[in-house]
Scaffold this motif. Structure first.
Motif, short mmCIF file in Angstrom:
data_model
loop_
_atom_site.label_atom_id
_atom_site.label_comp_id
_atom_site.label_asym_id
_atom_site.label_seq_id
_atom_site.Cartn_x
_atom_site.Cartn_y
_atom_site.Cartn_z
N MET A 1 17.57 3.10 -0.61
CA MET A 1 18.09 2.63 0.67
C MET A 1 19.60 2.53 0.65
SD MET A 1 15.11 -0.19 1.60
CE MET A 1 15.62 -0.49 3.30
N ARG A 2 20.15 2.12 -0.48
CA ARG A 2 21.61 2.04 -0.57
C ARG A 2 22.27 3.42 -0.66
NH1 ARG A 2 22.96 -3.12 -0.67
NH2 ARG A 2 21.75 -4.66 -1.84
N ALA A 3 21.52 4.40 -1.11
CA ALA A 3 22.05 5.77 -1.10
C ALA A 3 22.28 6.22 0.34
CB ALA A 3 21.09 6.71 -1.81
N PHE A 4 21.47 5.69 1.25
CA PHE A 4 21.68 5.98 2.67
C PHE A 4 22.81 5.13 3.24
CE2 PHE A 4 20.88 4.79 7.09
CZ PHE A 4 20.78 6.04 7.70
N ASP A 5 22.84 3.84 2.90
CA ASP A 5 23.85 2.93 3.43
C ASP A 5 24.09 1.79 2.44
OD1 ASP A 5 25.45 1.17 4.79
OD2 ASP A 5 24.12 0.90 6.50
N PRO A 6 25.21 1.85 1.71
CA PRO A 6 25.47 0.82 0.70
C PRO A 6 25.76 -0.56 1.28
CG PRO A 6 27.30 2.39 0.83
CD PRO A 6 26.21 2.93 1.69
N SER A 7 25.97 -0.65 2.59
CA SER A 7 26.30 -1.93 3.19
C SER A 7 25.07 -2.75 3.59
CB SER A 7 27.18 -1.72 4.43
OG SER A 7 26.44 -1.16 5.50
N LEU A 8 23.87 -2.23 3.38
CA LEU A 8 22.66 -2.97 3.73
C LEU A 8 22.56 -4.25 2.92
CD1 LEU A 8 20.03 -0.07 3.80
CD2 LEU A 8 21.22 -1.08 5.77
N GLU A 9 21.92 -5.27 3.50
CA GLU A 9 21.55 -6.47 2.78
C GLU A 9 20.06 -6.43 2.51
OE1 GLU A 9 23.24 -10.50 3.52
OE2 GLU A 9 24.06 -9.52 5.31
N LEU A 10 19.68 -6.64 1.25
CA LEU A 10 18.28 -6.47 0.84
C LEU A 10 17.75 -7.76 0.22
CD1 LEU A 10 18.59 -2.92 -0.75
CD2 LEU A 10 18.00 -3.52 1.61
N VAL A 11 16.54 -8.13 0.64
CA VAL A 11 15.87 -9.34 0.17
C VAL A 11 14.68 -8.94 -0.70
CG1 VAL A 11 14.77 -11.51 0.84
CG2 VAL A 11 16.52 -10.49 2.34
N SER B 1 0.81 -1.21 0.00
CA SER B 1 0.00 0.00 0.00
C SER B 1 0.85 1.27 0.00
CB SER B 1 -0.93 0.01 1.22
OG SER B 1 -0.18 0.11 2.43
N ARG B 2 2.17 1.12 0.25
CA ARG B 2 3.02 2.31 0.29
C ARG B 2 4.16 2.14 -0.70
NH1 ARG B 2 3.76 4.46 6.31
NH2 ARG B 2 3.81 6.44 5.17
N GLY B 3 5.40 2.47 -0.31
CA GLY B 3 6.46 2.34 -1.29
C GLY B 3 7.76 2.97 -0.87
N LEU B 4 8.48 3.50 -1.84
CA LEU B 4 9.85 3.97 -1.66
C LEU B 4 9.96 5.02 -0.56
CD1 LEU B 4 12.22 4.97 -4.59
CD2 LEU B 4 12.09 6.34 -2.54
N ASP B 5 9.08 5.98 -0.55
CA ASP B 5 9.22 7.10 0.39
C ASP B 5 9.09 6.63 1.83
OD1 ASP B 5 9.85 9.85 0.22
OD2 ASP B 5 7.87 10.34 1.02
N ALA B 6 8.08 5.81 2.10
CA ALA B 6 7.91 5.28 3.45
C ALA B 6 9.10 4.41 3.85
CB ALA B 6 6.61 4.49 3.55
N LEU C 1 13.88 3.59 7.26
CA LEU C 1 15.32 3.32 7.39
C LEU C 1 16.03 4.44 8.14
CD1 LEU C 1 17.92 1.75 6.70
CD2 LEU C 1 17.88 2.88 4.45
N GLU C 2 15.72 5.68 7.79
CA GLU C 2 16.34 6.82 8.47
C GLU C 2 15.96 6.84 9.95
OE1 GLU C 2 15.72 11.61 8.51
OE2 GLU C 2 15.89 10.69 6.51
N TYR C 3 14.70 6.56 10.24
CA TYR C 3 14.24 6.53 11.63
C TYR C 3 15.02 5.48 12.42
CZ TYR C 3 11.05 6.03 15.63
OH TYR C 3 10.52 5.97 16.89
N CYS C 4 15.22 4.32 11.83
CA CYS C 4 15.88 3.22 12.54
C CYS C 4 17.39 3.41 12.66
CB CYS C 4 15.61 1.90 11.83
SG CYS C 4 13.92 1.29 12.02
N ASN C 5 18.03 3.91 11.61
CA ASN C 5 19.49 3.76 11.54
C ASN C 5 20.30 5.04 11.61
OD1 ASN C 5 18.89 1.06 11.22
ND2 ASN C 5 20.07 0.78 9.35
N HIS C 6 19.71 6.21 11.42
CA HIS C 6 20.52 7.42 11.43
C HIS C 6 20.79 7.86 12.87
CE1 HIS C 6 22.53 10.61 9.42
NE2 HIS C 6 21.84 11.56 10.04
N PRO C 7 22.02 8.29 13.19
CA PRO C 7 22.34 8.65 14.58
C PRO C 7 21.54 9.84 15.11
CG PRO C 7 24.35 8.32 13.30
CD PRO C 7 23.21 8.31 12.32
#
Length: 501
Positions: free
Chosen positions: A198-208, A128-133, A138-144
């Motif tokens: 998502m990789r623009a934020f962190d290229p080391s993420l693993e994505l499924v 029901s959502r997409g890229l923006d959400a 991701l930013e909420y969870c991982n940015h300091p």
């Protein structure tokens, strides 16, 4: 019946990724509410987490837990589950026709993960959502800190970033039942763009990315080819799902199902290789088998119940009570993952508590281990290291799923200390297997233990009143002499044989 196996220390399939023994929690039934979270329970901690359940989860040492779904995630607003509990909205969950209170959300789930010693595998809503959400989540969870979403997390009481590294891009998007269902090309494009963001934020993420919901889907395996054609280089893993049934109570056919699981993995491995070659890519994608389990004991009744229910909150649904026969099936499936550990790097039993799960609870009461807890525990604790390629000589039988199904299903693992563990299921319904194992290239191995799970009643179950009806027990008569292991495996039995260096 005789069974001969040769183990050679140089014949290695692959290192086993510890994530092979992961699990899954969805906002479905009582998996969360009265499963892991029940404020007011006699064992509840200061956050409302059931300590009795936490101890049982720790007992299987599950490396990752996938959350919050599942079908649930495809209409889930992650923002509903953060912030002050009294301000969180109650929503109607379209996937399971229930009411979601949002009293447990992302931050609390990650706190629970830290308490039980596991890591979060979070899913984003591409239904029901997409890229923006997804990028905001991701930013909420991982940015300091120092940005809108990260500062909001800090305002909510979590000063440090969660550093979630493993993310699922949607769930079962090939399924017409899924909110936001789309074609493979549509999904592949959205997954690719979401992955890039998502990789623009962190290229080391693993994505499924989403593969097939099961091998009976009419789009299988073209779905995987089309999805990966759109997003191969942006992804790391493609997911597969499959549940196992025995409505006819035909043991021989039931225990042949792992042969089909094996073909499923091999087929998608071939699709991965095809797209890799087509794109001239150096990247090697692998498989995340992130939903699997036995599921049929209550499935048909619960399907009718859920279709008619009037938006209850955390109803008791999909609560399969497993029997001894299911121990054999789960043991065989885990063996399949070990033997295909060159392809399968992540696997999640679905689910962890109450909903088709190895752990059961009573609301306000007891918690106990289901029968399938034990093969999962044995594999998780002792199935880490290098998967060994075994040569097996044993009789076979024909089933509708496959011909030449071996009566002995066995996987071998060499651990970091140089010891060897064999996980073996005797599929034969009437004959014991006289097992002889040649241990080539190993010197000085000695028997550490032979653990057997066996019950005369295939329908034997563990319950709150009888939690130890089906449990592992020490098995005698097994020995190692002159580089050869000898053991007797009773008919319809599960064994773990550990040899220490």
């Amino acid at each position: 019946m005789k069974a001969a196996v040769t183990v050679h220390r140089d014949f290695v399939i692959a290192p086993i990724d510890h994530r092979l023994y992961s699990s899954f929690l969805e906002h479905l039934g009582r998996a969360v509410y009265s499963g892991i979270y029940e404020p007011g329970h006699p064992t509840a901690d200061e956050q409302g987490f059931r300590r009795d359940v936490m101890e049982l989860v720790k007992g299987i040492d599950t490396p990752y837990v996938r959350y919050p779904g599942g079908n649930f995630v495809s209409a889930y607003n992650w923002e509903d589950g953060v912030g002050p509990r009294e301000e969180r909205p109650v929503r109607l969950d379209l996937a399971w026709r229930t009411r979601e209170s949002n009293q447990l959300g992302t931050n609390e789930f990650i706190d629970w993960c830290r308490k039980v010693g596991t890591e979060p595998m979070l899913a984003v809503n591409l239904g029901s959502r997409g890229l923006d959400a997804a990028r905001n989540f991701l930013e909420y969870c991982n940015h300091p800190g120092g940005s809108y979403w990260s500062d909001l997390r800090k305002k909510h009481g979590w000063a440090e970033p969660h550093n979630v590294k493993l993310w699922c891009l949607g769930n079962e998007m090939d399924g017409p039942w899924q909110v936001g269902h789309m074609t493979a090309r549509q999904y592949g494009k959205i997954a690719n763009e979401t992955a890039k963001a998502m990789r623009a934020f962190d290229p080391s993420l693993e994505l499924v990315v989403c593969g097939s919901s099961n091998p009976d889907m009419p789009t299988y395996p073209q779905w995987e080819a089309d999805v990966l054609d759109e997003c191969y280089d942006a992804a790391d893993h493609i997911s597969l799902h499959m549940y196992f049934t025995n409505y006819e109570h035909n043991t021989a056919e039931y225990l042949a199902i792992p042969e089909r699981v094996d073909r499923y993995i091999v087929t998608i491995g071939g699709v991965i290789d095809y797209i890799k070659a087509k794109k001239r890519s150096k990247k090697q994608l692998t498989i995340s088998f992130d939903e699997w389990n036995v599921w049929y004991h209550t499935r048909l009744q619960d399907k009718e119940t859920m279709a008619a229910q009037d938006w209850p909150e955390a109803p008791p649904v999909l609560e399969d009570i497993y029997d001894f026969e299911d121990v054999l099936q789960v043991g065989c499936i885990l063996n399949t993952f070990i033997r295909r550990s060159d392809r399968v790097k992540i696997a999640c039993i679905a689910q962890l508590v109450n909903v088709i799960a190895p752990i059961m609870t009573e609301r306000g009461g007891r918690a106990w281990r289901q029968t399938i807890y034990y093969p999962l525990q044995n594999a998780s604790l002792h199935g880490r290291g290098k998967a060994l390629r075994l040569a097996v000589d044993v009789g076979t039988y024909d089933a509708s799923i496959a011909d030449d199904v071996p009566y002995l299903d066995v996987a071998g693992v060499e651990n970091a200390e140089g010891g060897v563990t064999l996980f073996a299921v005797n599929r034969h319904q009437t004959e014991a297997l006289d097992l002889s194992v040649a241990l080539e290239g190993y010197a000085g191995l000695r028997l550490a233990e032979h653990v057997l799970i066996k019950h005369d009643d295939l329908r034997a179950k563990n319950t709150a009143d009888n939690p130890d009806n089906v449990v592992p027990k020490a098995h005698s008569g097994t020995g190692v002499e002159d580089g050869r292991l000898a053991a007797t495996l009773p008919p319809l039995s599960y064994s773990m044989i550990r040899l220490s260096a």
